[in-house]
Design a protein around this motif. Structure first.
Motif, PDB file in Angstrom:
ATOM      1  N   LEU A 209     -55.283 -48.373  47.404  1.00 37.85           N
ATOM      2  CA  LEU A 209     -55.050 -48.969  48.722  1.00 37.85           C
ATOM      3  C   LEU A 209     -54.115 -50.172  48.613  1.00 37.85           C
ATOM      4  O   LEU A 209     -53.235 -50.366  49.453  1.00 37.85           O
ATOM      5  CB  LEU A 209     -56.388 -49.386  49.344  1.00 37.85           C
ATOM      6  N   PHE A 210     -54.322 -50.981  47.579  1.00 42.70           N
ATOM      7  CA  PHE A 210     -53.461 -52.142  47.338  1.00 42.70           C
ATOM      8  C   PHE A 210     -51.996 -51.728  47.265  1.00 42.70           C
ATOM      9  O   PHE A 210     -51.113 -52.370  47.858  1.00 42.70           O
ATOM     10  CB  PHE A 210     -53.899 -52.819  46.033  1.00 42.70           C
ATOM     11  N   GLU A 211     -51.718 -50.656  46.538  1.00 44.67           N
ATOM     12  CA  GLU A 211     -50.327 -50.234  46.322  1.00 44.67           C
ATOM     13  C   GLU A 211     -49.655 -49.734  47.596  1.00 44.67           C
ATOM     14  O   GLU A 211     -48.428 -49.638  47.663  1.00 44.67           O
ATOM     15  CB  GLU A 211     -50.283 -49.164  45.237  1.00 44.67           C
ATOM     16  N   LYS A 212     -50.437 -49.412  48.630  1.00 47.49           N
ATOM     17  CA  LYS A 212     -49.864 -48.968  49.901  1.00 47.49           C
ATOM     18  C   LYS A 212     -49.540 -50.132  50.832  1.00 47.49           C
ATOM     19  O   LYS A 212     -48.936 -49.929  51.890  1.00 47.49           O
ATOM     20  CB  LYS A 212     -50.830 -48.010  50.604  1.00 47.49           C
ATOM     21  N   ARG A 213     -49.939 -51.343  50.439  1.00 46.12           N
ATOM     22  CA  ARG A 213     -49.698 -52.532  51.263  1.00 46.12           C
ATOM     23  C   ARG A 213     -48.562 -53.337  50.651  1.00 46.12           C
ATOM     24  O   ARG A 213     -48.718 -54.016  49.633  1.00 46.12           O
ATOM     25  CB  ARG A 213     -50.962 -53.402  51.334  1.00 46.12           C
ATOM     26  N   ARG A 214     -47.396 -53.300  51.288  1.00 47.69           N
ATOM     27  CA  ARG A 214     -46.253 -54.045  50.756  1.00 47.69           C
ATOM     28  C   ARG A 214     -46.504 -55.546  50.750  1.00 47.69           C
ATOM     29  O   ARG A 214     -46.015 -56.260  49.879  1.00 47.69           O
ATOM     30  CB  ARG A 214     -44.997 -53.731  51.586  1.00 47.69           C
ATOM     31  N   ASP A 215     -47.271 -56.037  51.722  1.00 44.14           N
ATOM     32  CA  ASP A 215     -47.540 -57.477  51.758  1.00 44.14           C
ATOM     33  C   ASP A 215     -48.390 -57.905  50.572  1.00 44.14           C
ATOM     34  O   ASP A 215     -48.114 -58.939  49.945  1.00 44.14           O
ATOM     35  CB  ASP A 215     -48.190 -57.889  53.082  1.00 44.14           C
ATOM     36  N   LEU A 216     -49.407 -57.123  50.214  1.00 51.71           N
ATOM     37  CA  LEU A 216     -50.221 -57.464  49.057  1.00 51.71           C
ATOM     38  C   LEU A 216     -49.413 -57.378  47.768  1.00 51.71           C
ATOM     39  O   LEU A 216     -49.537 -58.232  46.884  1.00 51.71           O
ATOM     40  CB  LEU A 216     -51.442 -56.550  48.969  1.00 51.71           C
ATOM     41  N   VAL A 217     -48.577 -56.374  47.665  1.00 45.95           N
ATOM     42  CA  VAL A 217     -47.776 -56.193  46.449  1.00 45.95           C
ATOM     43  C   VAL A 217     -46.788 -57.343  46.264  1.00 45.95           C
ATOM     44  O   VAL A 217     -46.644 -57.895  45.164  1.00 45.95           O
ATOM     45  CB  VAL A 217     -47.030 -54.846  46.484  1.00 45.95           C
ATOM     46  N   PHE A 218     -46.093 -57.735  47.337  1.00 45.88           N
ATOM     47  CA  PHE A 218     -45.024 -58.738  47.212  1.00 45.88           C
ATOM     48  C   PHE A 218     -45.496 -60.178  47.368  1.00 45.88           C
ATOM     49  O   PHE A 218     -44.888 -61.095  46.812  1.00 45.88           O
ATOM     50  CB  PHE A 218     -43.922 -58.468  48.241  1.00 45.88           C
ATOM     51  N   THR A 219     -46.570 -60.409  48.120  1.00 42.86           N
ATOM     52  CA  THR A 219     -46.959 -61.792  48.416  1.00 42.86           C
ATOM     53  C   THR A 219     -48.388 -62.134  48.023  1.00 42.86           C
ATOM     54  O   THR A 219     -48.741 -63.311  47.997  1.00 42.86           O
ATOM     55  CB  THR A 219     -46.800 -62.100  49.918  1.00 42.86           C
ATOM     56  N   GLY A 220     -49.224 -61.139  47.751  1.00 33.19           N
ATOM     57  CA  GLY A 220     -50.605 -61.409  47.385  1.00 33.19           C
ATOM     58  C   GLY A 220     -51.532 -61.588  48.567  1.00 33.19           C
ATOM     59  O   GLY A 220     -52.746 -61.745  48.394  1.00 33.19           O
ATOM     60  N   ARG A 221     -51.002 -61.579  49.794  1.00 31.63           N
ATOM     61  CA  ARG A 221     -51.857 -61.702  50.976  1.00 31.63           C
ATOM     62  C   ARG A 221     -51.390 -60.730  52.055  1.00 31.63           C
ATOM     63  O   ARG A 221     -50.230 -60.290  52.051  1.00 31.63           O
ATOM     64  CB  ARG A 221     -51.860 -63.127  51.518  1.00 31.63           C
ATOM     65  N   THR A 222     -52.292 -60.408  52.983  1.00 29.82           N
ATOM     66  CA  THR A 222     -51.936 -59.522  54.082  1.00 29.82           C
ATOM     67  C   THR A 222     -51.221 -60.329  55.165  1.00 29.82           C
ATOM     68  O   THR A 222     -51.731 -61.351  55.627  1.00 29.82           O
ATOM     69  CB  THR A 222     -53.190 -58.860  54.680  1.00 29.82           C
ATOM     70  N   LEU A 223     -50.060 -59.865  55.573  1.00 34.19           N
ATOM     71  CA  LEU A 223     -49.268 -60.536  56.608  1.00 34.19           C
ATOM     72  C   LEU A 223     -49.541 -59.946  57.984  1.00 34.19           C
ATOM     73  O   LEU A 223     -49.226 -60.558  59.006  1.00 34.19           O
ATOM     74  CB  LEU A 223     -47.779 -60.424  56.276  1.00 34.19           C
ATOM     75  N   LEU A 224     -50.097 -58.745  58.004  1.00 34.99           N
ATOM     76  CA  LEU A 224     -50.519 -58.081  59.239  1.00 34.99           C
ATOM     77  C   LEU A 224     -51.921 -57.526  59.007  1.00 34.99           C
ATOM     78  O   LEU A 224     -52.296 -57.234  57.881  1.00 34.99           O
ATOM     79  CB  LEU A 224     -49.572 -56.924  59.594  1.00 34.99           C
TER      80      LEU A 224
ATOM     81  N   PRO B 126     -54.394 -45.263  67.424  1.00 32.44           N
ATOM     82  CA  PRO B 126     -55.442 -44.345  66.959  1.00 32.44           C
ATOM     83  C   PRO B 126     -55.654 -44.485  65.458  1.00 32.44           C
ATOM     84  O   PRO B 126     -54.775 -44.973  64.732  1.00 32.44           O
ATOM     85  CB  PRO B 126     -54.872 -42.964  67.317  1.00 32.44           C
ATOM     86  N   ALA B 127     -56.825 -44.071  64.979  1.00 28.54           N
ATOM     87  CA  ALA B 127     -57.133 -44.122  63.550  1.00 28.54           C
ATOM     88  C   ALA B 127     -56.096 -43.339  62.760  1.00 28.54           C
ATOM     89  O   ALA B 127     -55.678 -42.250  63.154  1.00 28.54           O
ATOM     90  CB  ALA B 127     -58.529 -43.553  63.299  1.00 28.54           C
ATOM     91  N   GLY B 128     -55.654 -43.915  61.668  1.00 29.42           N
ATOM     92  CA  GLY B 128     -54.683 -43.243  60.813  1.00 29.42           C
ATOM     93  C   GLY B 128     -53.252 -43.388  61.259  1.00 29.42           C
ATOM     94  O   GLY B 128     -52.350 -42.809  60.632  1.00 29.42           O
ATOM     95  N   ALA B 129     -52.998 -44.135  62.337  1.00 25.29           N
ATOM     96  CA  ALA B 129     -51.624 -44.271  62.835  1.00 25.29           C
ATOM     97  C   ALA B 129     -50.762 -45.114  61.904  1.00 25.29           C
ATOM     98  O   ALA B 129     -49.553 -44.887  61.803  1.00 25.29           O
ATOM     99  CB  ALA B 129     -51.635 -44.887  64.235  1.00 25.29           C
ATOM    100  N   LEU B 130     -51.375 -46.083  61.235  1.00 23.77           N
ATOM    101  CA  LEU B 130     -50.602 -46.965  60.354  1.00 23.77           C
ATOM    102  C   LEU B 130     -50.362 -46.289  59.004  1.00 23.77           C
ATOM    103  O   LEU B 130     -51.247 -45.598  58.484  1.00 23.77           O
ATOM    104  CB  LEU B 130     -51.342 -48.280  60.140  1.00 23.77           C
ATOM    105  N   PRO B 131     -49.202 -46.526  58.398  1.00 26.23           N
ATOM    106  CA  PRO B 131     -48.908 -45.905  57.100  1.00 26.23           C
ATOM    107  C   PRO B 131     -49.495 -46.686  55.923  1.00 26.23           C
ATOM    108  O   PRO B 131     -49.104 -46.465  54.785  1.00 26.23           O
ATOM    109  CB  PRO B 131     -47.373 -45.919  57.064  1.00 26.23           C
ATOM    110  N   TYR B 132     -50.367 -47.608  56.218  1.00 23.45           N
ATOM    111  CA  TYR B 132     -51.010 -48.402  55.162  1.00 23.45           C
ATOM    112  C   TYR B 132     -52.464 -48.653  55.565  1.00 23.45           C
ATOM    113  O   TYR B 132     -52.820 -48.556  56.742  1.00 23.45           O
ATOM    114  CB  TYR B 132     -50.273 -49.724  54.929  1.00 23.45           C
ATOM    115  N   PRO B 133     -53.344 -48.964  54.604  1.00 18.52           N
ATOM    116  CA  PRO B 133     -54.771 -49.147  54.913  1.00 18.52           C
ATOM    117  C   PRO B 133     -55.025 -50.402  55.739  1.00 18.52           C
ATOM    118  O   PRO B 133     -54.353 -51.420  55.573  1.00 18.52           O
ATOM    119  CB  PRO B 133     -55.428 -49.259  53.535  1.00 18.52           C
TER     120      PRO B 133
END
Length: 699
Positions: A204-219, A683-690
């Protein structure tokens, strides 16, 4: 546990047991004198140590060695060299010299220097720190070292820490001798940094660009459940987390890191590890190792370890509580009040030295924890406020009040706790409560500095604390050294009394989270440095430069270079976050909103085609809500991009920092607020990240 923990502990450390076994007696004694008394090490001793260290490392499968250092990036650095030395004829031996042990030469050009070095001036030196033991990790002998430039400027976090420890020891020994304790020849700073962190599923972490690049969720909109039920704190460990913690303990124990306590923290997916206290520079090295091992062990378990101060909006962030005390070489804790603190002269002198130091250098303590990540946490009703104050508890506060007023303070009897069930053993109540809202709290025989962020090296806060207390002790020595024979007790009483009157404004035992305290602190004249751009200029205030240069912790150039590095780091952090947010909004979130709008439009058209009399009002309302959100988010993102473009033109100095703080950050907050609100209509699953529900409750 099937493994023999005492045998496991320190098995990969070139510590005292190994040195005693591997080194000739005269070499061992010389090395111990260097470690215990801060004496220079002779080259012949270094050569003998190097041979023994290499043989031991090779026995444990090591093929390489590295000088392990802590540049101003906040991380550690290493360059690996093999032990191989060709001898001709296609043969080689494993060799390691005292010269290689003592000094290394990494390229220093790409490490932060704050203007001390030009990019083309590349040479730097690493120098062995014999007081922090070498260890083996991944088949490599790691040698803790200091790091400096070709012209001798400190470019790391270890060198100033060692300097501050020496100056504090010197000033503490002087005043102890004055107070009659002449057996003491050294005083050590001891610290125990409690480390908070989050664990999330790696996939799940690897699907979040904000976590990968900054260490925190931006959205990210909040999950339906956060920490409202208070059910995660100290809760039962989930099997996957327990397995991670078990392996982490073993890996740390092998490296001599005294990992002691582990538990769930307040927020879902949040945890904590606390070590046994150690000498400051070793504890700092161990904490850096702990953060590295957390990430490595998490990866083995299919997890990602998050060390950012605020990885998730709406739930608690992570800190690193720095437990600080002073211990003599004779084994006495100088911050232990004893059974009668009012009559403990040494305790009162050192207690007031700490209070004086915190009062006079509160701005520097705030600077020492100032980062873009920690700004999200300080004062957010989960961490201490940005106002630095001291919590003493009722008994010590009463002791100081009695001294100030020349009143008698009677001995406080211990209070037995009555639990109301006869089967429960009787125990005694502590003399002071714990105050989670205090940034600097006395907790029995130490002070707990609660402001450092979870990703921070604790070197910086301890450099400030050590140096400020050393200065207070130096001034106290100046006031006491001319006391008349037999009149020391009276002189100490008057000194403590004056110090209480002057510095009691920094003592606060109440709730630091309230607006009333903010107003009261302002009336008292205490600093309230709410953000990093507001705090950092204090680094180069005249009184603070004078503090560091007087005690030879930094040159003025080194102080100013660190100020520049901290500013640069703040600007770069927000620059990366803003660019990452733009990538996610333009490339992921808005396309997801658009796709949902397309599906709704198709549904409305299909509904009206199949049932012309149907109003499809609910679908129409949802479509209009998403369309409005799309327009607002797009406009807010445009505003953010304009703010970022403006900040980029200002470089990475103080003006740029204020631009990022005043314009880029608010623009990011606006984008996030709008996107998080819109997420509730998708709707559930609409976002391309968790989303938060998956991230926080999947482990």
């Amino acid at each position: 546990m099937t493994k023999n923990v005492p045998e496991l502990y320190g098995s990969l450390v070139f510590g005292d047991r190994v040195m005693r076994e591997k080194l000739p007696k005269d070499v061992y004694k010389a090395l111990r004198r260097t470690i215990d008394e801060n004496l220079p090490l002779e080259r012949s001793v270094a050569n003998a140590v190097a041979v023994a260290m290499k043989e031991w490392a090779v026995e444990h499968g090591a093929t390489h060695f590295t000088h392990w250092f802590q540049p101003m990036t906040g991380f550690t650095a290493e360059k690996h060299d093999s032990f191989i030395s060709p001898v001709g004829g296609g043969e080689a031996i494993m060799d390691f010299s005292g010269k290689e042990l003592i000094k290394g030469e990494p390229d220093a050009s790409s490490f932060p220097s704050g203007g001390l070095r030009a990019t083309f001036e590349a040479r730097g030196y690493t120098a062995w720190d014999p007081t922090s033991p070498a260890f083996i990790k991944d088949g490599t002998l790691y040698i803790p070292t200091a790091f400096c430039s070709y012209s001798g400027e400190a470019l790391d976090k270890k060198t100033p820490l060692l300097r501050s420890m020496e100056t504090l020891s010197h000033e503490a020994v002087r005043i102890l001798h004055l107070l009659g304790d002449e057996a003491v020849t050294g005083v050590s700073t001891t610290i125990g940094p409690e480390q908070e962190y989050f664990l999330v599923d790696k996939a799940l972490f690897e699907k979040r660009r904000d976590l990968v690049f900054t260490g925190r969720t931006l959205l990210g909109a909040p999950a339906p459940k956060g920490q409202e039920m208070e059910d995660h704190y100290f809760g039962a460990l989930r099997p996957r987390v327990a397995a991670f913690m078990h392996d982490l303990d073993e890996e740390l124990w092998k490296l001599g890191v005294p990992a002691k306590t582990k538990h769930n923290e307040v927020a879902p997916a949040q945890h904590e590890l606390a070590p046994v206290y150690d000498t400051a520079n070793i504890a700092v090295d161990h904490n850096q190792l702990t953060m590295e091992m957390m990430k490595l062990v998490a990866d083995r378990h299919g997890l990602a370890c998050l060390l950012h101060e605020k990885p998730f909006e709406g739930i608690n962030g992570s800190g690193k509580h720095n437990n600080w005390s002073l211990v003599t070489n004779t084994g006495a804790n100088l911050l232990y009040p004893g059974r009668t603190p009012a009559e403990n002269t040494k305790f009162l002198v050192f207690l007031m030295a700490v209070i004086k130091a915190v009062d006079e250098y509160a701005d520097l303590l705030r600077v020492s924890v100032a980062t873009a990540g920690n700004d999200h946490r300080l004062g957010a009703n989960e961490a201490p406020p940005a106002i630095v104050s001291v919590f003493l508890g009722d008994e010590l506060t009463a002791v100081l009040k009695a001294i100030e007023n020349d009143a008698y303070f009677g001995k406080q009897e211990k209070v037995a706790m009555q639990m109301g069930a006869s089967v429960i053993p009787q125990f005694f109540k502590d003399t002071t409560d714990r105050n989670r809202t205090s940034p600097f709290a006395f907790t029995g025989n130490k002070f707990e500095f609660r402001m450092p962020g979870s990703s921070l090296s604790v070197s910086g806060p301890n450099v400030v604390l050590n140096t400020a207390v050393a200065q207070a002790l130096r001034e106290f020595y100046g006031e006491l050294k001319d006391a008349a024979p037999g009149g020391m007790d009276a002189a100490v009483h008057e000194l403590v009394k004056r110090a209480i009157k002057k510095h009691k404004k920094v003592i606060f035992n109440g709730n630091g989270y309230t607006d009333e305290w903010v107003a009261e602190a302002e009336r008292r004249g205490l600093y309230n440095l709410r953000s990093t751009p507001e705090a950092l200029p204090c680094m180069v205030a005249e009184k603070n430069i004078r503090l560091f240069t007087t005690h030879r912790i930094f040159t003025e150039g080194e102080v100013r270079s660190r100020y520049a590095i901290l500013l640069e780091n703040y600007c770069k952090t927000l620059h990366v976050e803003a660019k990452t947010m733009g990538m996610m909004v333009r490339g992921q979130f808005l396309p997801a909103v658009q796709a949902s709008m397309d599906r709704l439009a198709a549904s409305i058209n299909g509904c009206r085609a199949a049932a012309p009399a149907a109003s499809c009002a609910a679908l129409q309302t949802r479509l209009e809500q998403l369309a409005e959100s799309y327009d607002k988010i797009d406009a807010a993102q445009n505003k953010l991009e304009e703010a970022l473009a403006k900040a980029e033109t200002l470089g990475d100095g103080q003006k740029a920092a204020w631009s990022y703080h005043d314009e880029v950050l608010p623009s990011m907050d606006e984008v996030r607020s709008l996107a998080d609100a819109a997420e509730g209509h998708l709707p559930a699953g609409a976002l391309p990240y968790p989303d938060y529900s998956e991230l926080l409750f999947s482990v």
